[in-house]
Structure formats: structure tokens, C-alpha cells
Scaffold this active site. Structure first.
Site: not given
Length: 391
Positions: A9, A19, A78, A109, A164
């Protein structure tokens, strides 16, 4: 039909129009779109956006020299509701599912530009396993986690403070990296969630832990892309006409395995087979040059339909020059993959010298490309993607 959905978007607050902001020479969304197009299991790649600038940018991916790479791409709109600051990613997926026909979907993504096609291939291979409903991508973190109780005292949550573990002995824990999620349309619409049911994971390289949300993330990821040889432009590597590789330590993990009858066994990676297939599709001469002379190598070369198999080779550079003369190819147009001292001379001489992540230090220093994968873990496929996308 398997589809990829990449929601982008125009309303990003932290990084305006992030983007399509250039990273490593290309718009951010370019990298995930290219990875999706290169996945052998994806039939169609849908980029859904509310922004005309983003639409125009993605449409231009299908023009010019790379038009064949992006022939799966379709840019769609969209609704305002699904593009708002408060809208969930699931709302975008469900809106898409209501309008389009498909069987399975992978949500990708755009903020994970280190994703590559091989990651997605591995995701679908897991998804198609019997009993699997969903798959998501993760990275393994080897950090010691703590929590604070209501009295303000701290307690370790994933290890014993009195014992550890050393890092190499510590399994660590798995974290979503947000790169991709695979589900069927049926399960998406039923659960209204990106993953559901019996879920499996695909572990990606630890560098892919980072997503781009803030400006500082941008700097980190761009540096990681350069380190990982993620190419932004054509001409980043020479024109490759011949691709040659050592066998043990490159096509295999270098291990020596024996059956109860004393037969020698080797473990090869199926993703490398696809890599050689992609090279054949580009009319690139392929072959193995190895110091070993065993039947297993011959059988593997035949299965891969290689043009060259040189076994028992003591002078690899002389062998490479011989085949260059035979096929009328210059050394500068040869890619070679090796991992040990007897490969060093060739790696230094050819146009594109490569090695796996676990090659000896002198070879890694000489190589132009050091893969993220270790020997036998898809080294060839990783290099092939670089060659195809950047030469």
C-alpha cells in the site's frame, strides 16, 4: 492453482512509499516479486495495491530485458478498507479470496527482500507433505532470553543459568521472520487466518530475521543484501556460457558414508538438480570436474544431464582450458564452484569463481561469490539464481 499474494500500500508512515523506494538498486517490492516469479510451484503472482505509483512501478517490471522473468505478475487493486492503517493482512487475503479462484495461496511480505525462490520452493515442498495444512517461514535465534517477575527479579526462560551452553551446542529457538505463509483457500476462508491446522516451518537464513519497518532497518538490510550478493542490475556478473563444479563438498556435504556391505554413499541436494535444469534452459554448458573416480559421480552426472564429466582429475585448470577450447568458450565466461585447495587455481582463473560457505579460508578469499549455503545444501541453486538474475 497456486498463487502468491503480495500486499503493498502507499500509506506507509515511517518510510513514505517504502514499497517502491530503491534498495540495492531496485524498488523494494521488486525483490519479493522476483522471488515469487522464480518459484517453480507458483502459477500466478498477484500484487495488490491502492497506489497508482506502485501499480505503475510493478507494471514496468514486465518491460524490457527482464520481461520474461515477470510474466507471472498481475497487479490488482484493493479496497480503501483493506488499505487503511488499521486493516489486518488477513482482511486483504480474504478480500482477494472472495474475488479470485485458486487452490493454495502464499502470502509474501514485500518488507522481506532477502527472500529467494528456493525458500519458497522449500515452503511448497513442506506444504504438499501429507497432513500439512499451513507453512510459515522462520529463523533460528541463538540468544539467551530473560523475563522479569512481578517483584522485579529476572529469570532465564530458555536455558539454565548455571549450565550456560556454548553457542554451537545451543539449539536456540525459532522466530517468525514474516517472509511468507502458505495455506489453502479452503483453510484461509474457514479460519480467517493466514495459517491454521497442522503447521510446518521452513527455516531461512539468519540474515532474513530483519524486516523493513523503520529507516534503520533499511540500512541494515541493504548491507545484508550486498553481503549476500543479491544483484540489482544486469551485468553484475560476467556472461556465463559454461558452468563447472567440483563434486564432494559442493554438490555433497563432503561426508563419507558407507552401507553395511561397504558401498560408498553420497547425499545430493534436489535443489541443485533444479539449478542445473535452469542452466540448460539458458543453453549454458554444464559439468563436473572432480579428482575422484567413482561410479556414483558418473550416475549423478547422467541424471543431471550434464555435458561434461571429468573424473580422476589432478590438474583442474588444464581440464577447464581443454573444455573451453572444445566448446569455444573463453575462461572469462566460465563459472566454477570449488571448496578446497585443488580448486583454488581454477577459481582464480575463471570469470566467476564460487565456493560454499564451508569452503577452506583461502578458497573463500579468492572466490567472487561465497554462498550462504554449505556444501550439499543447495550451493548450485543459489549460484544459478545469481547468474540468471544478474548476468
Amino acid at each position: 492453482m497456486n498463487v502468491a499474494l503480495i500486499p503493498v500500500r502507499g500509506g506507509s508512515k515511517s518510510i513514505p512509499l517504502k514499497n517502491i523506494k530503491p534498495i540495492n538498486g531496485k524498488p523494494l517490492v521488486y525483490w519479493t516479486v522476483r522471488a515469487a516469479c522464480g518459484c517453480q510451484f507458483i502459477d500466478r503472482v498477484y500484487v495488490t495495491t491502492d497506489c497508482e505509483k506502485i501499480r505503475d512501478t510493478v507494471e514496468r517490471f514486465k518491460e524490457g530485458a527482464e520481461s520474461d522473468v515477470f510474466d507471472k505478475v498481475c497487479v490488482i487493486g484493493r479496497s480503501a478498507d483493506s488499505a487503511s492503517d488499521t486493516a489486518s493482512t488477513e482482511s486483504v487475503m480474504l478480500e482477494f479470496a472472495h474475488k479470485y479462484k485458486f487452490d493454495n495461496i502464499v502470502l509474501i511480505q514485500a518488507t522481506s527482500p532477502l527472500l529467494n525462490s528456493d525458500d519458497l520452493d522449500r515452503g511448497f515442498e513442506k506444504f504438499f507433505q501429507e497432513g500439512t495444512d499451513s507453512v510459515l517461514s522462520v529463523v533460528r535465534q541463538k540468544r539467551f532470553n530473560w523475563m522479569e517477575d512481578e517483584d522485579g527479579y529476572a529469570h532465564p526462560t530458555n536455558y539454565d543459568v548455571y549450565h550456560r551452553p556454548r553457542r554451537q551446542e545451543f539449539d536456540g529457538y525459532l522466530v517468525e521472520n514474516g517472509a511468507f505463509y502458505i495455506s489453502s483457500k479452503k483453510n484461509l476462508e474457514y479460519s480467517k487466518n493466514r495459517v491454521s491446522g497442522n503447521i510446518k516451518i521452513v527455516e531461512m537464513h539468519e540474515d532474513t530475521f530483519f524486516e523493513i519497518d523503520e529507516p534503520d532497518d533499511w540500512v541494515i538490510i541493504e548491507a545484508l543484501m550486498k553481503k549476500s550478493h543479491v544483484c540489482s542490475t544486469k551485468g553484475s556478473v560476467p556472461k556465463i556460457k559454461m558452468f563447472l563444479t567440483d563434486c564432494d563438498g559442493c554438490l555433497t556435504d563432503g561426508g563419507m558414508y558407507y552401507s553395511e556391505k561397504g558401498d560408498e554413499l553420497k547425499k545430493f541436494n534436489t535443489h541443485d538438480g533444479m539449478g542445473f535444469s535452469l542452466l540448460r534452459g539458458k543453453d549454458i554448458i554444464t559439468g563436473i570436474i572432480t579428482s575422484e573416480a567413482v561410479e556414483l559421480n558418473r550416475r549423478r552426472a547422467e541424471k543431471l544431464k550434464l555435458d561434461i564429466l571429468e573424473t580422476g582429475c589432478k590438474d583442474k585448470l588444464t581440464a577447464v582450458k581443454k573444455y573451453c577450447e572444445q566448446y569455444n568458450v573463453k575462461l572469462e565466461n566460465v563459472a566454477y564452484v570449488g571448496d578446497d585447495i585443488n580448486d583454488l587455481e581454477v577459481i582464480s582463473a575463471v570469470g566467476l569463481g564460487c565456493c560454499p560457505a564451508d569452503a577452506i579460508p583461502s578458497v573463500k578469499e579468492a572466490a567472487q561469490i561465497v554462498t550462504r549455503a554449505k556444501g550439499g545444501e543447495g550451493v548450485i541453486r543459489e549460484i544459478v539464481e545469481i547468474i540468471i538474475n544478474c548476468s
